[in-house]
Structure formats: C-alpha cells, structure tokens
Design a protein around this motif. Structure first.
Motif, short mmCIF file in Angstrom:
data_model
loop_
_atom_site.label_atom_id
_atom_site.label_comp_id
_atom_site.label_asym_id
_atom_site.label_seq_id
_atom_site.Cartn_x
_atom_site.Cartn_y
_atom_site.Cartn_z
N CYS A 84 27.41 14.00 57.25
CA CYS A 84 26.52 13.15 58.35
C CYS A 84 26.85 12.71 59.77
N ASN A 125 25.23 9.98 61.17
CA ASN A 125 23.52 8.85 61.39
C ASN A 125 24.14 7.78 60.37
N PHE A 126 25.01 7.10 60.15
CA PHE A 126 25.84 6.35 59.83
C PHE A 126 24.60 5.30 59.11
N CYS A 127 23.54 4.85 58.42
CA CYS A 127 22.89 3.68 58.20
C CYS A 127 23.61 3.32 57.36
N TYR A 156 23.22 1.01 55.09
CA TYR A 156 23.49 1.07 53.71
C TYR A 156 24.40 1.88 53.18
N CYS A 157 24.39 3.20 53.66
CA CYS A 157 24.61 5.06 53.20
C CYS A 157 26.56 5.02 53.17
N VAL A 213 27.34 7.38 52.20
CA VAL A 213 27.86 9.53 52.80
C VAL A 213 28.36 10.10 53.79
N PRO A 214 28.29 8.86 55.13
CA PRO A 214 29.00 9.67 56.81
C PRO A 214 30.86 9.27 55.97
N GLN A 254 22.69 16.72 54.06
CA GLN A 254 22.20 15.24 54.35
C GLN A 254 21.29 15.14 55.51
N HIS A 268 15.66 13.93 58.13
CA HIS A 268 15.68 12.87 58.84
C HIS A 268 14.58 12.60 59.77
N ARG A 282 18.58 3.02 61.07
CA ARG A 282 17.86 4.52 61.31
C ARG A 282 17.56 5.06 62.43
S1 SF4 Z 1 20.93 7.41 54.49
FE1 SF4 Z 1 21.06 9.81 55.07
S2 SF4 Z 1 21.03 9.97 57.06
FE2 SF4 Z 1 21.42 7.69 56.79
S3 SF4 Z 1 24.50 7.69 56.69
FE3 SF4 Z 1 23.21 8.12 54.39
S4 SF4 Z 1 22.94 10.86 54.30
FE4 SF4 Z 1 23.00 10.48 56.78
#
Ligand code: SF4
Length: 440
Positions: free
Chosen positions: A157, A159-161, A163-164, A166-167, A201, A238, A277
């Motif tokens: 991903c 996006n680098f939200c 709080y997340c 995942v990236p 994602q 998204h 977001r």
């Molecule tokens: S919330 Fe979803 S879109 Fe945002 S960084 Fe995490 S995986 Fe990526």
C-alpha cells in the motif's frame, strides 16, 4: 514412509488467511499433510500486527510449544507474516523465543522450502527478512474452500494513513499482471469455484505500476468474462480511488456483486486530515450517491475508528451524523489503539480510554439499530443465494449469502447442494442475519 505433517496458526485479516493458504500449498507440495495437532513436524505462526497486542498474543501461543521441542526435537517452529517485518521485532523474537527455528517476513514466503532445507541441514535458527519483494507467480495454493476463493491482485500500500502499519510491513503497491490474475480466475472457474474475492490493501489503485496502466475497472470487466465464476467481490476499497468508471463498471458487470465495503474511518474532515486519508466527507458522500444511483440495491459496509488522537466530541458527532446519513448495512467499528512506528502513535493528543469506549458503544448501538431496520425491511423479498452448506449449530439449517453479502439461514431440503444458486424468500431479519425459506 511416515507422512510429515504441518500446522498453520493464522492471526489477522483475509489477506493473512489467504497467505496461509499459500503457505499450506507450498508445504503440501513438499509432501507435508495438514494437522491441527501441536505435534506437527512444521508449525508456522502467520502473524498480523494490524490488531492490538499482536506480539503478546503471539508470544503466548509460541511459548506454549516449548514442551513440544522437548518430546520432539525435530519439530520445526516458524514465525512469519507482518510482525517480524517490523523493525526490531524479528531479532526480539529470536532472542525471547529460543525454540523458534525460522523467522521470515511478508516478501519471502515463496522461499519457505529453501529455508526449511537450510534449517534441516545446519540445525541453526534462520531469520530472513526482505525489505521489499517482487511479485512471485506460480506458487501453489491450498484453498480452504472449493466454493469461494480469495485471489490477491496486488501487494502492499502507498497510502500511509497515519494510524496504519501496513505500508511499513507489506511494502509499496505492486500489482500482479492482469493476464496472471485472469489465468488464476479461469483455473478456479474450471475447478468449480463459484465466487471469488479480489484482494488487496487498496484494490482501487490496481495497475498504476503496470505497463499500459490497466485500472481496477478494466480488471473487473475482464474478470466478469471468466467462465464458471458466478460472483465477483473485492476488498479493500479506498474512497479516494473510487472512480465514476469503477462505479459504472460495477453496475454493468452482472457477476460483480451489489456490495461495497468502503471504509469511512471518520466522519469529520479534520480527523480525516489527521488520519491522512486523502478525501473529505463531502467526497465520500458523493461516492455513496453515485453508487446508489447506479445500483439502487447496493449494500454498503464500512470501517470506522473512534477516539483517534485529537478527535473531539464534535468530531465524533460528525461521525455519528455520517452513519445516520449513509445507513450502512453493517460496520466494523474500532476504538483507536496506537501502532508502534506510526505517526498517530506519537501524537500527544491521545483520547482517554473511557471516552473511546463510550464513543465506541454509542456507535455500535447506532449501527445495530440501523442494521436491524434494514434487515427487517428485507422481509418479503426474494434473494438469490449461493448455498454454502450446513450452519455451525444445526445440520438441518443451511446458510448462504445474498449477492449483497448478507448471511441467510434457511431449512435444508432434499436435493439441496453446496454451490447451488437458489431463490430464498426472506421471512425474518435480525441485526446480523436473515432467515428465509426456499422458493421453487
Ligand atoms: S489503512 Fe489501508 S489504505 Fe491506509 S495505509 Fe493502511 S492499508 Fe493502506
């Protein structure tokens, strides 16, 4: 010759469940057979760090296998997935859980046979974490269901939200070639799979990194033509990347189900900005209008976080207002909890735990009321159901899902078979489930 066995313990989301199907496919190709016993020859813990306290829960599970190493010293214990991919975690795992033999990350799953062989040869613990990885094709998959299948269309991903995590643990977006995805779908259709869920994602940004830049709508339209597949679902979407073209494609393609999981996360523009977001509430509501205009029957589900750092009472009221305005069919609601290494975790405006819980309960109560009303309004309607088989509680009560992804219970009738598409008249709607009877 004695058959070697494996066990996989999976934490986390559908992406991780599907990664475990891949691990299972690799191990079965190596000649291992699945077991649920603690005494498996290979036990893998496929971890997730998106949920809270992932490390503590994992450590508890893995520590309990220490005794197995005493009675069966050859047993191999491995930890893989998101958690070891976080900076410092792999080393901490190796240090604190001395009986773990293999630690590997999200980018080198395909190297499992080599890692096992190397461990058997040397007897020394192996830790292999790659910062980034290529898309690897032709990895065997052992799917849990013959009827429904997950198909990964992209990894990572961008996006680098705020709080997340995942990236950081899954890397940047990498799309699979459309031809590879379609070949997998064809193989699944030929094998009798009826429903596929395209996974990523952020599936809506599919193809941006590919030559010719096919987009997700192009992929959906092509997937719609694959013989044998009857239903196509996808997640996660998204809101920033939901285009008019995508909405029209969903409406045009008869196999694409009338359901969209569209994470809102917060109903306040200020909080959405803090979350990084990349959309406003007005933009989100505009998408919802477009979806309902194109597909009046569409069901909408969402994810919402309450108590994000800096969320005021007024911000939370805005979230409630969006929930009331959209009237989601259901929602996954979470109280914000910090993930180490993300910008939001470092904020000094953390919301008090009691306030977070109070807001969460308010949100759940509101959503449950809406879900109940919407499901009660289904009474008297007839839905096309893909039959999944007996319910967990009663052999004579079977379950299936509507195209809108609602779970329906109905009585078994002679001749009913898993994978069949039947019509069911809805006779009762509860908060999370519909009940009905088969229509001839
Ligand atoms: S919330 Fe979803 S879109 Fe945002 S960084 Fe995490 S995986 Fe990526």
């Amino acid at each position: 010759m004695e058959t070697k066995t494996y066990r996989i313990v999976t934490f986390g989301c559908q992406m991780n469940e599907h990664d475990s199907e891949i691990l299972a496919g690799i191990l079965e190709k190596m000649g291992y057979q699945r077991t649920e016993s603690d005494e498996a020859d290979v036990t893998l813990f496929n971890t997730c760090c998106v949920r809270e306290n992932a490390a503590q829960r994992l450590y508890g599970h893995v520590a309990s296998l220490k005794r197995i190493k005493k009675t069966k010293p050859d047993a191999i214990i491995g930890v893989c997935g998101c958690l070891p991919q976080q900076p410092g975690e792999a080393a901490a795992l190796m240090r604190q859980l001395a009986h773990v033999d293999l630690v590997f990350g999200t980018h080198n799953t395909h190297r499992l046979p080599e890692l096992i062989a190397r461990f058997k040869e040397t007897g020394k613990p192996i830790c292999e974490i790659l910062a980034e990885g290529d898309v690897v094709e032709d990895i065997p998959v052992k799917r849990a269901s013959q009827l429904k299948a997950w198909v990964t269309i992209m990894h990572g991903c961008n996006n680098f939200c705020s709080y997340c995590i995942v990236p950081y643990v899954r890397g940047r977006e990498k799309s699979r070639q459309m031809s590879d995805i379609l070949a997998e779908l064809s193989m699944l259709g030929n094998a009798g799979v009826r429903e596929v869920t395209l996974l990523g994602q952020n599936v809506n940004s599919y193809g941006k990194d590919l030559d010719g830049q096919p987009d997700f709508a192009d992929l959906l339209r092509a997937a719609n033509g694959v013989p044998g597949i009857e239903r196509i679902r996808f997640q996660t979407s998204h809101p920033r990347d939901v285009t008019t073209k995508l909405i029209q494609t969903m409406a045009d393609c008869e196999k694409v189900c009338e359901h969209l999981h569209l994470p809102l996360q917060a109903g306040s523009d200020r909080v959405l900005r803090l979350m990084n977001r990349g959309y406003t509430v007005a933009h989100y509501l505009n998408i919802v209008d477009g979806l309902r205009h194109a597909m009046p029957e569409i069901s909408l589900t969402t994810d919402i976080i309450v108590g994000f750092p800096g969320e005021s009472a007024a911000d939370f009221e805005d979230t409630l207002a969006v929930m009331k305005a959209v009237r989601y069919d259901s929602a996954f609601t979470f109280a914000y909890s910090p993930r180490k290494g993300t910008p939001a975790a470092a904020s000094n405006e953390q919301v008090d735990a009691a306030i977070k819980q109070e807001r969460l309960q308010q949100l759940i109560n509101l959503q449950n009321g809406i879900s109940l009303e919407l499901n009660q309004a289904e009474t008297g309607r007839v839905h096309e159901i893909l039959v999944e088989g007996p319910s967990q509680r009663e052999e004579t009560v079977w379950v299936g899902r509507t195209r809108s992804n609602k779970l329906v219970h109905f009585n078994y009738e002679v001749g009913m078979a898993v994978g069949q598409t039947i019509k069911v008249l809805i006779t009762e709607g509860q908060t999370h489930t519909l009940y009905g009877t088969r229509q001839s």
